[in-house]
Design a protein around this motif. Structure first.
Motif: not given
Length: 267
Positions: A70-79, A250-256
Motif C-alpha cells: 500500500d505504501r509502494n504503488q509505483k506503476s500508476f505514476k508511469y506514462s 481511478a488511475a488515469t493510465v489504467y482507464q486509458q
C-alpha cells in the motif's frame, strides 16, 4: 489491482456500503491490531455479520505485506506508453482476441445481457490477473481487515472489510481464501464490498464464485452496467462509457489502457 482504482480523490464514489461509525481505533503498526479487532467485531455484528464472519475476523492476522504494498504503488505514476509496456498490453490484446474467438457465444451473451463489449471485459481480465493466471497469494480477510485498521484509508476499507466478513458468512470465501495484497479477489480482483453487491451466479449453481471465470466476468459486466454503462455507446476518452471505466479504477493510465486494449481486442 482494483485497489489502485481508489487512490485518487474520487474514491468516495466507489464505496458501496455504508461504513459503520469508526469506534475501533485505527493504528499505523501491528501492535494495536488485536485490540482493534475486538472493537471492530462489535461494529461488524451490528452491521449484520454472523458467527462465521466474526470467527474469520478473530482469526485474521496483521498483513505486513499488504501495508508494504500500500505504501509502494509505483506503476500508476508511469506514462501511458510505459504503463502499457510494463503491463504487457500487446500480450493481453493477443490473448484477449484468442479467448474471444474461442468462446464467442459466452461473450456475446454477456454483451446482450449487460451491454458491455467483450474487449473491455477481456482487457480487465488480462490486466488484473493475466486471465486468471495469478489471482494473488495474500489471505483476503487478513489483508482487507488490516487496511480497515490502518489509519491511512480506514474509512474507505471498513465497508470492504464488512463485505469480506459477510462473504464468509455466505460461503463465498473462507478465512483462507487467497487474493491480492489489498484484499481483491478472483479473476478480475473485486474488492469484497463490491463483490458482495455486484456478484452474479452466472453458472447457476447457487453460489457466486469469483474464482470461477463465468461468475467473475458476469459480475464484472454487472458492476459496469450498474455503474452506468450505456449499451452501444463508445468507451474511449471523451465517449459516454469512459467515465464508467473510471469506476473500475481511478488511475488515469489504467482507464486509458483498458479503453485502448478493449478496442484492439474487439478490432
Amino acid at each position: 489491482m482494483q485497489i489502485l482504482r481508489t487512490v485518487l480523490s474520487s474514491v468516495a464514489t466507489c464505496v458501496v456500503l455504508s461504513a459503520p461509525a469508526l469506534a475501533a481505533q485505527c493504528g499505523n503498526s501491528g501492535g494495536g491490531f488485536g485490540q482493534w479487532k475486538a472493537a471492530f467485531a462489535s461494529e461488524a455484528q451490528k452491521a449484520g455479520v454472523g458467527q462465521r464472519g466474526l470467527q474469520a475476523l478473530a482469526n485474521a492476522q496483521y498483513a505486513t505485506g499488504t501495508i508494504q504494498a500500500d505504501r509502494n504503488q509505483k506503476s500508476f505514476k508511469y506514462s501511458l506508453s510505459k504503463f502499457m509496456q510494463v503491463r504487457g498490453a500487446d500480450t493481453i490484446v493477443a490473448q484477449g482476441r484468442k479467448r474471444k474467438s474461442r468462446n464467442a457465444g459466452f461473450y456475446q451473451s454477456l454483451e446482450q445481457r449487460y451491454g458491455v463489449p467483450a474487449g473491455v471485459l477481456l482487457a480487465i481480465h488480462g490486466m488484473e490477473t493475466g486471465f486468471g493466471g495469478f489471482m494473488g497469494k495474500s489471505e483476503v480477510v487478513s489483508a482487507i481487515t488490516t487496511l480497515a485498521y490502518d489509519c491511512r484509508r480506514s474509512a474507505f476499507f471498513v465497508p470492504h472489510a464488512i463485505g469480506a466478513l459477510k462473504l464468509v458468512d455466505q460461503g463465498a470465501i473462507t478465512n483462507a481464501t487467497k487474493g491480492a495484497k489489498h484484499g481483491e479477489l478472483g479473476h478480475t480482483q473485486f474488492l469484497p464490498g463490491n463483490a458482495l453487491k455486484y456478484g452474479v451466479d452466472a453458472d447457476g449453481n447457487g453460489r457466486v464464485d469469483f474464482y470461477n471465470q463465468t461468475d467473475a466476468l458476469a459480475s464484472t459486466a454487472n458492476f459496469l452496467r450498474k455503474k452506468g454503462w450505456k449499451p452501444g455507446q463508445g468507451y474511449q476518452e471523451g465517449q459516454p462509457n469512459f467515465k464508467v471505466i473510471k469506476q473500475w479504477n481511478a488511475a488515469t493510465v489504467y482507464q486509458q489502457a483498458i479503453a485502448i486494449m478493449g478496442a484492439r481486442i474487439d478490432g
